[in-house]
Design an enzyme around this catalytic site. Sequence first.
Site, PDB file in Angstrom:
ATOM      1  N   ALA A 206     -17.587  67.045  12.710  1.00  0.00           N
ATOM      2  CA  ALA A 206     -16.672  68.108  12.281  1.00  0.00           C
ATOM      3  C   ALA A 206     -17.066  69.455  12.867  1.00  0.00           C
ATOM      4  O   ALA A 206     -16.210  70.197  13.376  1.00  0.00           O
ATOM      5  CB  ALA A 206     -16.672  68.182  10.752  1.00  0.00           C
TER       6      ALA A 206
ATOM      7  N   HIS B  90     -44.017  80.379   1.978  1.00  0.00           N
ATOM      8  CA  HIS B  90     -44.827  79.370   1.284  1.00  0.00           C
ATOM      9  C   HIS B  90     -44.609  79.497  -0.223  1.00  0.00           C
ATOM     10  O   HIS B  90     -44.610  80.614  -0.735  1.00  0.00           O
ATOM     11  CB  HIS B  90     -46.311  79.586   1.601  1.00  0.00           C
ATOM     12  CG  HIS B  90     -47.205  78.659   0.839  1.00  0.00           C
ATOM     13  ND1 HIS B  90     -47.321  77.324   1.170  1.00  0.00           N
ATOM     14  CD2 HIS B  90     -47.986  78.861  -0.253  1.00  0.00           C
ATOM     15  CE1 HIS B  90     -48.157  76.739   0.317  1.00  0.00           C
ATOM     16  NE2 HIS B  90     -48.576  77.651  -0.560  1.00  0.00           N
TER      17      HIS B  90
ATOM     18  N   LYS C 135     -19.802  63.454   0.490  1.00  0.00           N
ATOM     19  CA  LYS C 135     -20.930  64.242  -0.032  1.00  0.00           C
ATOM     20  C   LYS C 135     -20.831  64.368  -1.551  1.00  0.00           C
ATOM     21  O   LYS C 135     -21.851  64.391  -2.255  1.00  0.00           O
ATOM     22  CB  LYS C 135     -20.971  65.626   0.613  1.00  0.00           C
ATOM     23  CG  LYS C 135     -21.991  65.763   1.695  1.00  0.00           C
ATOM     24  CD  LYS C 135     -21.686  65.112   3.003  1.00  0.00           C
ATOM     25  CE  LYS C 135     -21.981  63.727   3.313  1.00  0.00           C
ATOM     26  NZ  LYS C 135     -21.286  63.194   4.489  1.00  0.00           N
TER      27      LYS C 135
ATOM     28  N   ALA D  47     -24.515  49.613  10.770  1.00  0.00           N
ATOM     29  CA  ALA D  47     -25.529  50.468  10.130  1.00  0.00           C
ATOM     30  C   ALA D  47     -25.519  51.831  10.807  1.00  0.00           C
ATOM     31  O   ALA D  47     -26.547  52.333  11.263  1.00  0.00           O
ATOM     32  CB  ALA D  47     -26.903  49.819  10.229  1.00  0.00           C
TER      33      ALA D  47
ATOM     34  N   VAL E  49     -17.625  50.511  11.999  1.00  0.00           N
ATOM     35  CA  VAL E  49     -18.177  50.214  13.332  1.00  0.00           C
ATOM     36  C   VAL E  49     -17.807  51.288  14.348  1.00  0.00           C
ATOM     37  O   VAL E  49     -17.783  51.048  15.540  1.00  0.00           O
ATOM     38  CB  VAL E  49     -17.712  48.827  13.831  1.00  0.00           C
ATOM     39  CG1 VAL E  49     -18.289  47.721  12.975  1.00  0.00           C
ATOM     40  CG2 VAL E  49     -16.185  48.734  13.869  1.00  0.00           C
ATOM     41  N   GLY E  50     -17.537  52.485  13.860  1.00  0.00           N
ATOM     42  CA  GLY E  50     -17.195  53.582  14.764  1.00  0.00           C
ATOM     43  C   GLY E  50     -15.734  53.969  14.617  1.00  0.00           C
ATOM     44  O   GLY E  50     -14.976  53.347  13.863  1.00  0.00           O
ATOM     45  N   ARG E  51     -15.362  55.024  15.322  1.00  0.00           N
ATOM     46  CA  ARG E  51     -13.998  55.534  15.248  1.00  0.00           C
ATOM     47  C   ARG E  51     -13.458  55.709  16.656  1.00  0.00           C
ATOM     48  O   ARG E  51     -14.218  55.805  17.611  1.00  0.00           O
ATOM     49  CB  ARG E  51     -13.979  56.880  14.496  1.00  0.00           C
ATOM     50  CG  ARG E  51     -14.483  56.760  13.064  1.00  0.00           C
ATOM     51  CD  ARG E  51     -14.557  58.105  12.379  1.00  0.00           C
ATOM     52  NE  ARG E  51     -13.251  58.721  12.211  1.00  0.00           N
ATOM     53  CZ  ARG E  51     -12.454  58.523  11.164  1.00  0.00           C
ATOM     54  NH1 ARG E  51     -12.817  57.716  10.197  1.00  0.00           N
ATOM     55  NH2 ARG E  51     -11.291  59.136  11.088  1.00  0.00           N
TER      56      ARG E  51
HETATM   57  P1  NAD Z   1     -21.270  54.927  14.097  1.00  0.00           P
HETATM   58  O1  NAD Z   1     -20.996  54.977  15.538  1.00  0.00           O
HETATM   59  O2  NAD Z   1     -22.155  55.954  13.480  1.00  0.00           O
HETATM   60  O3  NAD Z   1     -21.917  53.512  13.708  1.00  0.00           O
HETATM   61  C1  NAD Z   1     -21.277  52.292  13.937  1.00  0.00           C
HETATM   62  C2  NAD Z   1     -22.320  51.195  13.967  1.00  0.00           C
HETATM   63  O4  NAD Z   1     -21.653  49.949  13.974  1.00  0.00           O
HETATM   64  C3  NAD Z   1     -23.190  51.221  15.216  1.00  0.00           C
HETATM   65  O5  NAD Z   1     -24.550  51.148  14.846  1.00  0.00           O
HETATM   66  C4  NAD Z   1     -22.747  49.988  15.985  1.00  0.00           C
HETATM   67  O6  NAD Z   1     -23.777  49.406  16.738  1.00  0.00           O
HETATM   68  C5  NAD Z   1     -22.298  49.064  14.863  1.00  0.00           C
HETATM   69  N1  NAD Z   1     -21.328  48.034  15.251  1.00  0.00           N
HETATM   70  C6  NAD Z   1     -20.299  48.164  16.116  1.00  0.00           C
HETATM   71  N2  NAD Z   1     -19.596  47.005  16.168  1.00  0.00           N
HETATM   72  C7  NAD Z   1     -20.207  46.130  15.312  1.00  0.00           C
HETATM   73  C8  NAD Z   1     -19.939  44.795  14.913  1.00  0.00           C
HETATM   74  N3  NAD Z   1     -18.906  44.107  15.402  1.00  0.00           N
HETATM   75  N4  NAD Z   1     -20.776  44.199  14.010  1.00  0.00           N
HETATM   76  C9  NAD Z   1     -21.834  44.902  13.500  1.00  0.00           C
HETATM   77  N5  NAD Z   1     -22.116  46.173  13.848  1.00  0.00           N
HETATM   78  C10 NAD Z   1     -21.302  46.792  14.734  1.00  0.00           C
HETATM   79  O7  NAD Z   1     -19.828  54.899  13.396  1.00  0.00           O
HETATM   80  P2  NAD Z   1     -19.373  55.123  11.893  1.00  0.00           P
HETATM   81  O8  NAD Z   1     -20.512  55.012  10.958  1.00  0.00           O
HETATM   82  O9  NAD Z   1     -18.203  54.236  11.714  1.00  0.00           O
HETATM   83  O10 NAD Z   1     -18.913  56.627  11.916  1.00  0.00           O
HETATM   84  C11 NAD Z   1     -17.822  57.009  12.744  1.00  0.00           C
HETATM   85  C12 NAD Z   1     -17.966  58.406  13.250  1.00  0.00           C
HETATM   86  O11 NAD Z   1     -17.870  59.331  12.170  1.00  0.00           O
HETATM   87  C13 NAD Z   1     -19.273  58.635  13.945  1.00  0.00           C
HETATM   88  O12 NAD Z   1     -19.014  59.195  15.204  1.00  0.00           O
HETATM   89  C14 NAD Z   1     -19.995  59.597  13.068  1.00  0.00           C
HETATM   90  O13 NAD Z   1     -20.719  60.546  13.814  1.00  0.00           O
HETATM   91  C15 NAD Z   1     -18.907  60.267  12.257  1.00  0.00           C
HETATM   92  N6  NAD Z   1     -19.442  60.546  10.926  1.00  0.00           N
HETATM   93  C16 NAD Z   1     -20.380  61.515  10.798  1.00  0.00           C
HETATM   94  C17 NAD Z   1     -20.953  61.758   9.569  1.00  0.00           C
HETATM   95  C18 NAD Z   1     -22.025  62.804   9.456  1.00  0.00           C
HETATM   96  O14 NAD Z   1     -22.099  63.671  10.316  1.00  0.00           O
HETATM   97  N7  NAD Z   1     -22.895  62.747   8.460  1.00  0.00           N
HETATM   98  C19 NAD Z   1     -20.596  61.004   8.464  1.00  0.00           C
HETATM   99  C20 NAD Z   1     -19.632  60.009   8.622  1.00  0.00           C
HETATM  100  C21 NAD Z   1     -19.082  59.794   9.872  1.00  0.00           C
END
Ligand code: NAD
Length: 474
Positions: A327, A451, A58, A189, A277-279
């Site tokens: 979080a 408003h 942020k 994305a 790609v996720g956690r």
């Molecule tokens: P995410 O799950 O949001 O997005 C991962 C994306 O990667 C998905 O769209 C998925 O389809 C794609 N993907 C997976 N494998 C792939 C591949 N081999 N090639 C191309 N695309 C692929 O995960 P993230 O962005 O890594 O975030 C991780 C976690 O952290 C999430 O659970 C998220 O909620 C959390 N997070 C939250 C915030 C927030 O609340 N603003 C900010 C950062 C992270």
Amino acid sequence: MSEKYDVIIIGAGPAGYVAAIRAAQLGLKTACIDDFVGKDGKPALGGTCLNVGCIPSKALLDSSKQFHNLTHAFEAHGISAKDAKMDVGTMVGRKDKIVKQFTGGITSLFKANKVTAIAGFATLNADRVVSVKDAEGKSTDYTATNVIIATGSVPIELPFAKFDGKHIVDNAGALDFSAPPKRLGVIGAGVIGLELGSVWKRLGSEVTILEALPDFLAAADADIAKVAAREFKKQGLDIRLGAKLGKAEVGKKGVTLTYTDAKGEQTLEVDKLLVAVGRRAATKGLLGDNTGVKLDDRGRVEVDEHNWTGVEGVWAAGDCVRGPMLAHKGSEEGIAVAELIAGKAGHVNLDTIPWVIYTEPELAWVGQTEAQVKEAGIPYKTGSFPFAAIGRAVAMNETAGQVKVIAHAETDRILGVHMVGPVVSELIAEAVVTMEFKGSAEDLARIVHAHPTLSEAVHEAALAVDKRAIHKAN
Ligand code: NAD
């Protein structure tokens, strides 16, 4: 003999440190163990969120937004700053200072609440004996009547694009580039890809995001995702859907990506690659023998609706258990578990957890999407309202986006609220409160909204559910 506590918490992220403070407030002798080491090489509380997640991202999002506005948006207000420059070192230094302020804040809160902080890697053994290995490799045992596992999550690594910290980085690496990479590739994305992709795009990087799924932001409501996709495209973010990465080769010129999409095999050269790609749950090395604690097929600690593992005195909360990896969800679970341990009634409603993506425009939602409601066969009605018709948004020159309310067709109860637009991260709170109180669209429609404010979009969208929005044709 090992030291005995009422509660030992493994992990000092938003789930763990919050659970520790709440347990101590309730008079329980509490220790919180964490192995995170900050940029200065010293133990740092706060977990991923404070050190390399929510807070630092942020900080960078805000700095890069200020720069972007100065160079792109202020002209419309009559302010010109054509020669504006961004000093990335100062920006990253400011981010580090904010991180230090917040991680240091947890240390102070622990002291004030008499929570014992223990630095090291913890393993849970049978009978709630927790072995902690410190930085020197020395192991010490502690026991507790209750243990809360709050170990969080770690980035998923792709076997064909392993993190090297230099060319191929995770979210932590992408917070610390010394300059905007000329070409930044992002895999995924999702939330991290879009937020950190936006930061570096605003500072001048050419950003290409490869997303495996054919739909953009599949978890969001389709109407909201559509608006976001259009806005991101306008900003120059190159998002390629249905793009499956095959390999990422590091060479002299950067990283060469090979991926397949609907048109066949493609290649892309980038200078840096962020893999987001996720956690996955951070449970590696957590469990000793015969603890009785079970992990599911994704490595998450199995828990019931009260975050209990089924083993006497062993609980788990946050990213390491089922539910969204957010979080605020973890913190509420931490509080609920601490209260249950103290004999009180703790509970978290997983149906009203807000989601926020801090891009520009921001996205925020709570409850079910229209597709989910439709699939469940629930009769529903929707109302939406664009920020372009909101006086405050027009005055701010931030008119992209809308608010959409989904309500039950017969009972009018709100099933979901979806937003894309200016500061919707804050506007979503009203929707969460209304849903938590089982409110209806009519409830929102009858509440007086100040408003001129952005919140009028929520009011008008609620009115639109009943086709009686005032400032648009219904
Ligand atoms: P995410 O799950 O949001 O997005 C991962 C994306 O990667 C998905 O769209 C998925 O389809 C794609 N993907 C997976 N494998 C792939 C591949 N081999 N090639 C191309 N695309 C692929 O995960 P993230 O962005 O890594 O975030 C991780 C976690 O952290 C999430 O659970 C998220 O909620 C959390 N997070 C939250 C915030 C927030 O609340 N603003 C900010 C950062 C992270």
